[in-house]
Every structure is written in structure tokens, then in C-alpha cells.
Motif scaffolding. Structure first.
Motif, PDB file in Angstrom:
ATOM      1  N   ARG A 293      12.877 -49.919 -10.157  1.00 59.77           N
ATOM      2  CA  ARG A 293      12.970 -48.686  -9.396  1.00 59.77           C
ATOM      3  C   ARG A 293      11.667 -48.497  -8.617  1.00 59.77           C
ATOM      4  O   ARG A 293      10.577 -48.604  -9.187  1.00 59.77           O
ATOM      5  N   GLY A 294      11.790 -48.239  -7.352  1.00 56.62           N
ATOM      6  CA  GLY A 294      10.605 -48.048  -6.519  1.00 56.62           C
ATOM      7  C   GLY A 294      11.000 -48.068  -5.065  1.00 56.62           C
ATOM      8  O   GLY A 294      12.174 -47.935  -4.714  1.00 56.62           O
ATOM      9  N   THR A 295      10.014 -48.230  -4.191  1.00 59.01           N
ATOM     10  CA  THR A 295      10.270 -48.322  -2.752  1.00 59.01           C
ATOM     11  C   THR A 295       9.566 -49.564  -2.207  1.00 59.01           C
ATOM     12  O   THR A 295       8.439 -49.497  -1.792  1.00 59.01           O
ATOM     13  N   PRO A 296      10.287 -50.706  -2.243  1.00 61.91           N
ATOM     14  CA  PRO A 296      11.647 -50.930  -2.758  1.00 61.91           C
ATOM     15  C   PRO A 296      11.664 -51.114  -4.272  1.00 61.91           C
ATOM     16  O   PRO A 296      10.611 -51.202  -4.903  1.00 61.91           O
ATOM     17  N   GLY A 297      12.889 -51.184  -4.827  1.00 62.83           N
ATOM     18  CA  GLY A 297      13.017 -51.336  -6.268  1.00 62.83           C
ATOM     19  C   GLY A 297      12.649 -52.721  -6.748  1.00 62.83           C
ATOM     20  O   GLY A 297      11.963 -52.878  -7.747  1.00 62.83           O
ATOM     21  N   VAL A 298      13.110 -53.750  -6.046  1.00 65.49           N
ATOM     22  CA  VAL A 298      12.818 -55.137  -6.387  1.00 65.49           C
ATOM     23  C   VAL A 298      12.466 -55.880  -5.102  1.00 65.49           C
ATOM     24  O   VAL A 298      13.161 -55.746  -4.100  1.00 65.49           O
ATOM     25  N   VAL A 299      11.386 -56.651  -5.118  1.00 65.21           N
ATOM     26  CA  VAL A 299      10.957 -57.442  -3.963  1.00 65.21           C
ATOM     27  C   VAL A 299      10.926 -58.907  -4.359  1.00 65.21           C
ATOM     28  O   VAL A 299      10.360 -59.259  -5.403  1.00 65.21           O
ATOM     29  N   GLY A 300      11.545 -59.755  -3.547  1.00 61.52           N
ATOM     30  CA  GLY A 300      11.519 -61.190  -3.810  1.00 61.52           C
ATOM     31  C   GLY A 300      11.138 -61.955  -2.565  1.00 61.52           C
ATOM     32  O   GLY A 300      11.626 -61.676  -1.470  1.00 61.52           O
ATOM     33  N   TYR A 301      10.241 -62.940  -2.717  1.00 61.81           N
ATOM     34  CA  TYR A 301       9.817 -63.816  -1.623  1.00 61.81           C
ATOM     35  C   TYR A 301      10.044 -65.270  -2.022  1.00 61.81           C
ATOM     36  O   TYR A 301       9.834 -65.639  -3.191  1.00 61.81           O
ATOM     37  N   SER A 302      10.462 -66.083  -1.078  1.00 60.76           N
ATOM     38  CA  SER A 302      10.517 -67.510  -1.350  1.00 60.76           C
ATOM     39  C   SER A 302       9.088 -68.058  -1.423  1.00 60.76           C
ATOM     40  O   SER A 302       8.136 -67.417  -0.976  1.00 60.76           O
ATOM     41  N   GLN A 303       8.940 -69.238  -1.995  1.00 66.12           N
ATOM     42  CA  GLN A 303       7.617 -69.779  -2.265  1.00 66.12           C
ATOM     43  C   GLN A 303       6.765 -69.925  -1.005  1.00 66.12           C
ATOM     44  O   GLN A 303       5.556 -69.756  -1.034  1.00 66.12           O
ATOM     45  N   ASP A 304       7.426 -70.212   0.137  1.00 69.47           N
ATOM     46  CA  ASP A 304       6.676 -70.493   1.362  1.00 69.47           C
ATOM     47  C   ASP A 304       6.650 -69.320   2.336  1.00 69.47           C
ATOM     48  O   ASP A 304       6.226 -69.476   3.489  1.00 69.47           O
ATOM     49  N   ALA A 305       7.123 -68.134   1.923  1.00 65.20           N
ATOM     50  CA  ALA A 305       7.144 -66.964   2.806  1.00 65.20           C
ATOM     51  C   ALA A 305       5.907 -66.106   2.576  1.00 65.20           C
ATOM     52  O   ALA A 305       5.529 -65.834   1.432  1.00 65.20           O
ATOM     53  N   ALA A 306       5.270 -65.687   3.657  1.00 64.02           N
ATOM     54  CA  ALA A 306       4.077 -64.847   3.553  1.00 64.02           C
ATOM     55  C   ALA A 306       4.462 -63.409   3.245  1.00 64.02           C
ATOM     56  O   ALA A 306       5.521 -62.929   3.656  1.00 64.02           O
ATOM     57  N   ARG A 307       3.615 -62.729   2.519  1.00 63.95           N
ATOM     58  CA  ARG A 307       3.855 -61.316   2.171  1.00 63.95           C
ATOM     59  C   ARG A 307       3.817 -60.470   3.438  1.00 63.95           C
ATOM     60  O   ARG A 307       2.952 -60.642   4.305  1.00 63.95           O
ATOM     61  N   ASP A 308       4.743 -59.537   3.559  1.00 62.58           N
ATOM     62  CA  ASP A 308       4.830 -58.654   4.710  1.00 62.58           C
ATOM     63  C   ASP A 308       5.030 -57.235   4.199  1.00 62.58           C
ATOM     64  O   ASP A 308       6.158 -56.762   4.019  1.00 62.58           O
ATOM     65  N   ALA A 309       3.927 -56.535   3.957  1.00 62.68           N
ATOM     66  CA  ALA A 309       3.997 -55.189   3.384  1.00 62.68           C
ATOM     67  C   ALA A 309       4.647 -54.193   4.332  1.00 62.68           C
ATOM     68  O   ALA A 309       5.349 -53.273   3.902  1.00 62.68           O
ATOM     69  N   ALA A 310       4.441 -54.363   5.647  1.00 65.91           N
ATOM     70  CA  ALA A 310       5.040 -53.448   6.613  1.00 65.91           C
ATOM     71  C   ALA A 310       6.556 -53.555   6.582  1.00 65.91           C
ATOM     72  O   ALA A 310       7.274 -52.552   6.670  1.00 65.91           O
ATOM     73  N   TRP A 311       7.073 -54.770   6.447  1.00 64.07           N
ATOM     74  CA  TRP A 311       8.520 -54.967   6.366  1.00 64.07           C
ATOM     75  C   TRP A 311       9.069 -54.341   5.094  1.00 64.07           C
ATOM     76  O   TRP A 311      10.133 -53.723   5.102  1.00 64.07           O
ATOM     77  N   GLU A 312       8.373 -54.467   3.992  1.00 60.50           N
ATOM     78  CA  GLU A 312       8.818 -53.871   2.733  1.00 60.50           C
ATOM     79  C   GLU A 312       8.937 -52.355   2.843  1.00 60.50           C
ATOM     80  O   GLU A 312       9.818 -51.738   2.247  1.00 60.50           O
TER      81      GLU A 312
END
Length: 296
Positions: A113-132
């Protein structure tokens, strides 16, 4: 024992001389008989782990970021079972996940639970906090390939909403939603209407193409006899050098249909018979038989 260099506490398990290590754990925390009487309606947790909070030092180090509540490394980083789920060691050895959560038919394996509740990235994807943070999604998945993939016997992915889209797809250079099937319809729509297409600006509301069959098929609804036939002369909108016809797209394409309605409520159907070439695209009115009132 205490780490003399860094100040932490270290717990080390040492193997026996004869048969090695006898247990499958280093530390076990439990409650006698798994039950305890309390004067408040709450259970007792096995472990509470709290990391440090952010600490502004005011010096060259700056702000020390917060620490984690629990860090675990292994075949699976963390394995969790609800009470009613029996432990499954073969599954643990097969999963190899950062977090393995096991539930039952009435309890989820992982709950977020959160904003977002669950976040998943593939191994080669860079983190994108703005998109989240774009919207309060329950689940966000980002990858260089497919962001979220589902496979199930009763549907791969299901979306539900009371007052907005059940499933929404967006793309800049390709289709927003793609459906494919080997033995049935690529896309199935049920509603009122079943499928709705809106063309942006001069784009088409729908585009249909077929390799060898007809581009569009209408399944006839069964009815009684249509009735006797007589020759008829349909009326056509006058189009000549003085009357140039209604305003239809000059960049139309062969095969396009469009329906027009004038202020009096009269409607006519038009068909594009040639693409733009030396001049604009050319259109012809689709001539129909006499009109009659609907009865169903």
C-alpha cells in the motif's frame, strides 16, 4: 558478539566437528505455544526492525540518508508465509526472489500500500521517480521490454473501473492497445457500443485491413422475410461545377466511408473512390433505397 571495529553486533553460527551444522537457522525468535494472552486485542510480532532516520549533520558529509529496517541476502532475500500456509522449501529453492511471499486462497502472498503500492523494475531499467509519482497507481512496472505481463487460465490481465477506463493503453509511435489471438478475435468488446473509435483531427475512427478476406464483416441479425422488391430510383445530392458537394477531406484515402448530417437531420453516406494525386481525393455518395420507420 560485538564488532570491535564498527560497533555493531555480530551473531555467528559455527559448524560442529562431526556432522556439520545441525539446524536450518542461525537465530530463531518465537513465542511459547505460538500464543500469548494480552490485555489489548493485538497479536505479538516476532521481530521489529527499525533503521535510522535521515540525519542532517551540518558538516561536509551533509545529510545521512535513512537506513533500512531489514536487509537479507540468500537464495531468497526474504521469505514470508501467512499462518495457514505450510512452508514449502522446494519452492523457496526454485524462486530465487528478493522477496518471496506465500499466502493462501483467502490471503495474499504480498500486499503493498502506498503511492504507488508496488513498484517493479527490470534488471536493466533505470529508476524513474517522476514516472512513479505521475498518478497514485496500485502497481507500477517499468522495463526495457514489457512493463507488466500476465498469464492466466481466465484472462491474462483484468482491469476494472466504475467511472473510467477498465484498461488504458498509450503509445507515441505505435498502437495504444494491441490484441492478438490464434483462433479467435484479436480484440473483443462488449458494451453500448461494443467498440468505439475516435479519430484525432482528420484521422479515421476505425481502420480495417485484411490479407485476403473482406476488410469488414457485419454479422446479419435473423429476421422474417424482408418483403417483395421493386425497382427504385434513389435520390442523390446534386454535385456539379456549380455545386461542389459537401466538405469532405481532400486528403482522403480509397476505401474510406463517412456519414454526414445536415442541420435538418438528413444523413447521407459517402465513399472515397480515389486517393489524392494530381488533385484532391474524390468521393461518391452511396445511394440507398427508400426510407422507412424502425420497429424494434
Amino acid at each position: 558478539m560485538r564488532d570491535p571495529d564498527k560497533g555493531g553486533t555480530i551473531l555467528v553460527a559455527k559448524g560442529g566437528e562431526d556432522n556439520g551444522y545441525g539446524e536450518d537457522h542461525v537465530l530463531r525468535v518465537a513465542i511459547e505455544n505460538d500464543k500469548v494472552l494480552r490485555d489489548v486485542p493485538e497479536g505479538v510480532d516476532a521481530i521489529h526492525a527499525t533503521g535510522t532516520v535521515a540525519l542532517p549533520t551540518g558538516g561536509a558529509i551533509g545529510t545521512i540518508p535513512p537506513g533500512n529496517g531489514l536487509v537479507a541476502t540468500g537464495a531468497n532475500g526474504t521469505v514470508g508465509y501467512v499462518h495457514d500456509a505450510p512452508r514449502d522449501k522446494p519452492q523457496e529453492q526454485q524462486a530465487h526472489a528478493g522477496v518471496l511471499g506465500v499466502g493462501t486462497a483467502a490471503a495474499p502472498g504480498v500486499f503493498g500500500r502506498g503511492t504507488p503500492g508496488v513498484v517493479g523494475y527490470s534488471q536493466d531499467a533505470a529508476r524513474d521517480a517522476a514516472w512513479e509519482a505521475e498518478d497514485p497507481s496500485a502497481v507500477c512496472g517499468r522495463a526495457t521490454g514489457i512493463g507488466v505481463r500476465g498469464k492466466g487460465g481466465d484472462g491474462g490481465v483484468r482491469g476494472e473501473s466504475e467511472n473510467n477506463f477498465g484498461v488504458e493503453g498509450r503509445s507515441t509511435l505505435s498502437s495504444g492497445v494491441r490484441g492478438a489471438s490464434e483462433q479467435s478475435s484479436g480484440v473483443y468488446g462488449e458494451g453500448s457500443p461494443g467498440v468505439f473509435g475516435l479519430g484525432a483531427e482528420t484521422g479515421n475512427g476505425g481502420l480495417f485491413e485484411s490479407e485476403k478476406g473482406a476488410q469488414l464483416r457485419l454479422l446479419p441479425r435473423k429476421t422474417s422475410r424482408l418483403g417483395p422488391t421493386v425497382p427504385t430510383t434513389p435520390e442523390a445530392v446534386v454535385v456539379n461545377e456549380l455545386r461542389r458537394g459537401p466538405g469532405l477531406p481532400k486528403n482522403g484515402h480509397v476505401g474510406e466511408f463517412t456519414a454526414l448530417e445536415d442541420p435538418s437531420g438528413k444523413c447521407a453516406l459517402w465513399f472515397c473512390v480515389s486517393d489524392p494525386g494530381q488533385g484532391p481525393a474524390r468521393w461518391a455518395q452511396v445511394l440507398l433505397g427508400p426510407t422507412f420507420d424502425g420497429r424494434v
